[in-house]
Scaffold this motif. Sequence first.
Motif, PDB file in Angstrom:
ATOM      1  N   VAL A 167      -2.624  -4.224  18.731  1.00 41.78           N
ATOM      2  CA  VAL A 167      -2.306  -4.664  17.363  1.00 41.78           C
ATOM      3  C   VAL A 167      -2.549  -3.522  16.362  1.00 41.78           C
ATOM      4  O   VAL A 167      -1.826  -3.368  15.376  1.00 41.78           O
ATOM      5  CB  VAL A 167      -3.160  -5.908  16.994  1.00 41.78           C
ATOM      6  N   GLY A 168      -3.566  -2.722  16.639  1.00 38.62           N
ATOM      7  CA  GLY A 168      -3.873  -1.581  15.760  1.00 38.62           C
ATOM      8  C   GLY A 168      -2.691  -0.628  15.662  1.00 38.62           C
ATOM      9  O   GLY A 168      -2.382  -0.106  14.585  1.00 38.62           O
ATOM     10  N   HIS A 169      -2.015  -0.419  16.780  1.00 40.77           N
ATOM     11  CA  HIS A 169      -0.850   0.472  16.773  1.00 40.77           C
ATOM     12  C   HIS A 169       0.292  -0.122  15.935  1.00 40.77           C
ATOM     13  O   HIS A 169       0.949   0.597  15.184  1.00 40.77           O
ATOM     14  CB  HIS A 169      -0.373   0.748  18.203  1.00 40.77           C
ATOM     15  N   VAL A 170       0.482  -1.440  16.057  1.00 41.53           N
ATOM     16  CA  VAL A 170       1.536  -2.095  15.255  1.00 41.53           C
ATOM     17  C   VAL A 170       1.225  -1.919  13.768  1.00 41.53           C
ATOM     18  O   VAL A 170       2.108  -1.579  12.967  1.00 41.53           O
ATOM     19  CB  VAL A 170       1.661  -3.607  15.601  1.00 41.53           C
ATOM     20  N   ARG A 171      -0.057  -2.091  13.413  1.00 40.71           N
ATOM     21  CA  ARG A 171      -0.431  -1.952  11.999  1.00 40.71           C
ATOM     22  C   ARG A 171      -0.183  -0.526  11.508  1.00 40.71           C
ATOM     23  O   ARG A 171       0.376  -0.326  10.434  1.00 40.71           O
ATOM     24  CB  ARG A 171      -1.907  -2.333  11.805  1.00 40.71           C
ATOM     25  N   LYS A 172      -0.582   0.450  12.329  1.00 43.51           N
ATOM     26  CA  LYS A 172      -0.427   1.851  11.937  1.00 43.51           C
ATOM     27  C   LYS A 172       1.068   2.199  11.774  1.00 43.51           C
ATOM     28  O   LYS A 172       1.471   2.875  10.822  1.00 43.51           O
ATOM     29  CB  LYS A 172      -1.063   2.750  13.008  1.00 43.51           C
ATOM     30  N   LEU A 173       1.867   1.697  12.702  1.00 42.87           N
ATOM     31  CA  LEU A 173       3.303   1.998  12.641  1.00 42.87           C
ATOM     32  C   LEU A 173       3.951   1.329  11.426  1.00 42.87           C
ATOM     33  O   LEU A 173       4.850   1.904  10.802  1.00 42.87           O
ATOM     34  CB  LEU A 173       3.981   1.539  13.944  1.00 42.87           C
ATOM     35  N   LEU A 174       3.462   0.125  11.090  1.00 46.77           N
ATOM     36  CA  LEU A 174       3.978  -0.538   9.882  1.00 46.77           C
ATOM     37  C   LEU A 174       3.654   0.286   8.642  1.00 46.77           C
ATOM     38  O   LEU A 174       4.457   0.370   7.717  1.00 46.77           O
ATOM     39  CB  LEU A 174       3.386  -1.946   9.743  1.00 46.77           C
ATOM     40  N   GLU A 175       2.477   0.897   8.647  1.00 45.83           N
ATOM     41  CA  GLU A 175       2.112   1.726   7.490  1.00 45.83           C
ATOM     42  C   GLU A 175       3.046   2.924   7.368  1.00 45.83           C
ATOM     43  O   GLU A 175       3.537   3.239   6.289  1.00 45.83           O
ATOM     44  CB  GLU A 175       0.653   2.179   7.597  1.00 45.83           C
ATOM     45  N   ILE A 176       3.304   3.590   8.512  1.00 41.08           N
ATOM     46  CA  ILE A 176       4.132   4.809   8.461  1.00 41.08           C
ATOM     47  C   ILE A 176       5.610   4.457   8.244  1.00 41.08           C
ATOM     48  O   ILE A 176       6.278   5.026   7.384  1.00 41.08           O
ATOM     49  CB  ILE A 176       3.975   5.618   9.770  1.00 41.08           C
ATOM     50  N   ASN A 177       6.131   3.533   9.050  1.00 41.64           N
ATOM     51  CA  ASN A 177       7.587   3.284   9.065  1.00 41.64           C
ATOM     52  C   ASN A 177       8.044   2.315   7.991  1.00 41.64           C
ATOM     53  O   ASN A 177       9.235   2.237   7.708  1.00 41.64           O
ATOM     54  CB  ASN A 177       8.014   2.684  10.417  1.00 41.64           C
ATOM     55  N   PHE A 178       7.115   1.526   7.450  1.00 46.15           N
ATOM     56  CA  PHE A 178       7.525   0.498   6.487  1.00 46.15           C
ATOM     57  C   PHE A 178       6.821   0.645   5.135  1.00 46.15           C
ATOM     58  O   PHE A 178       7.461   0.863   4.114  1.00 46.15           O
ATOM     59  CB  PHE A 178       7.289  -0.904   7.078  1.00 46.15           C
ATOM     60  N   LEU A 179       5.477   0.569   5.118  1.00 46.61           N
ATOM     61  CA  LEU A 179       4.786   0.547   3.825  1.00 46.61           C
ATOM     62  C   LEU A 179       4.985   1.823   3.021  1.00 46.61           C
ATOM     63  O   LEU A 179       5.097   1.787   1.801  1.00 46.61           O
ATOM     64  CB  LEU A 179       3.291   0.280   4.030  1.00 46.61           C
ATOM     65  N   SER A 180       5.071   2.970   3.700  1.00 47.47           N
ATOM     66  CA  SER A 180       5.302   4.213   2.940  1.00 47.47           C
ATOM     67  C   SER A 180       6.704   4.213   2.328  1.00 47.47           C
ATOM     68  O   SER A 180       6.917   4.775   1.255  1.00 47.47           O
ATOM     69  CB  SER A 180       5.103   5.441   3.836  1.00 47.47           C
TER      70      SER A 180
ATOM     71  N   GLY B 166      14.566  -6.649   5.833  1.00 39.46           N
ATOM     72  CA  GLY B 166      14.136  -7.757   4.965  1.00 39.46           C
ATOM     73  C   GLY B 166      13.816  -7.274   3.566  1.00 39.46           C
ATOM     74  O   GLY B 166      14.311  -7.817   2.572  1.00 39.46           O
ATOM     75  N   PHE B 167      13.006  -6.226   3.482  1.00 39.03           N
ATOM     76  CA  PHE B 167      12.573  -5.737   2.170  1.00 39.03           C
ATOM     77  C   PHE B 167      13.757  -5.216   1.355  1.00 39.03           C
ATOM     78  O   PHE B 167      13.970  -5.615   0.203  1.00 39.03           O
ATOM     79  CB  PHE B 167      11.515  -4.631   2.346  1.00 39.03           C
ATOM     80  N   PHE B 168      14.539  -4.321   1.961  1.00 36.60           N
ATOM     81  CA  PHE B 168      15.578  -3.648   1.170  1.00 36.60           C
ATOM     82  C   PHE B 168      16.794  -4.542   0.912  1.00 36.60           C
ATOM     83  O   PHE B 168      17.444  -4.404  -0.126  1.00 36.60           O
ATOM     84  CB  PHE B 168      15.957  -2.303   1.804  1.00 36.60           C
TER      85      PHE B 168
END
Length: 287
Positions: free
Chosen positions: A127-140, A186-188
Motif C-alpha cells: 500500500v505504501g508504494h501505491v501511496r508514493k506513486l499517487l503522490e508522484i503520478n497524480f498529486l504533483s 477523473g480529476f482532469f
Amino acid sequence: SLIPFLGFVLAFWFYSARDNFKPEMLKGKRVIVTGASTGIGEQMAYHLARMGSHILITARTEAKLQKVVERCLELGAASARYVSGTMEDTAFAEHVVKEAETSLGGLDMLILNHVGTSYFGYFNGDVGHVRKLLEINFLSYVAMTVSALPMLKQSEGSIVVVSSMAGKVGFPFTVPYSATKFALDGFFSSLRQEFTIQSINVSITLCILGFIDTESAVRAAADLLLVAPAPRAECALEILRGAALRRRELYYRYGATRLPLLLRDWAAELLDYLVRSRYRLDRLRKS
Ligand code: NDP
C-alpha cells in the motif's frame, strides 16, 4: 443516404483538424515539460526547441537535464532551462511553476508527463508504494495545475496530461500505475467540465498512449507484450499537435488505443479478453 454523408463530414473534420496544425503555433510559447530527462518528455523538448518555444524542463537527474537543455539550444529553442528535483515533494512541484513565473514571466503550456518507477508484475499488496506513486503520478500533477492556473488563465493556455491505455481500461501487471492514471482522468475530466461552465479558456488535453519505445517501457514490458512499440519522437509530436489544437483527448496510436476503447462500454469483457491476449503470460511467471 445520410450515413455515408455523415461519414464524409466526420472524415473531413478529422483530417482538417489534423492539418490545421502549424509548428509556428508553438513559436515563442512558454512551456513546462515534466519528466523531460528521457523518453517522450525529452522528445517533446526537442520538438518544442525546433519550433522556437521557451522551454523549462524538469526531472530528478541533473546531468541528463543539462544535456537536454544544451541540445534544445542547438535545435533553436527561444530559451531553455531546467529545474531538478523530485515530484514526490509537492513543494518542489510548486517551485517549478514559480520558476516559470520568475524566469519566463508567465506560462502558455503545462505538459505533465513524468512518472515514478513502479514494478511490472502481479500486485504485491504494498500500500505504501501505491501511496508514493499517487503522490508522484497524480498529486504533483494536481499541485502544478493549481499553481499554474493563474498564469494559464491569463495566457488562455493549455494543460497537457500524459496518460495511458492503462488509465482507461484495466491492464494486468501495472495495478498501482493504472490507479494513478485513472485518477488523472477523473480529476482532469471533472476540471474541464468546470472550466467550460465558468468560461475559463484553458484547454485540457488528456493523452491516451499505447506502448511506446522508450527505454524504461521497453525494458519493463517488451519481452512480455505481443505488440510492437511505437516511436517516441512521433508520439511526442502527436502530443504537441493535439495540445496546440486544444483537443480534449489525444490517442496515439489511434488504431491501438481509440479503436479498442470503442468496445469498452458495449463489450467490456471482450475488451478485457483482448487486453489479456496481448501478454505472453508464460514469460511473466518465469520472470
Ligand atoms: P520515462 O521513464 O522514459 O521517463 C520518465 C521521466 O520521469 C524521466 O524524465 C524521469 O527522470 C522522470 N521521473 C521519474 N521519477 C520522477 C520523480 N520522482 N520526480 C520527478 N521526475 C521523475 O517515461 P516515458 O517517456 O516512457 O513515459 C512518459 C509518459 O508517457 C508517462 O506519463 C507514461 O505513463 C506515459 N506512457 C508511456 C508509455 C510507454 O510505453 N512508454 C505508454 C503509455 C503511457 P528522472 O529519473 O531523472 O527523475
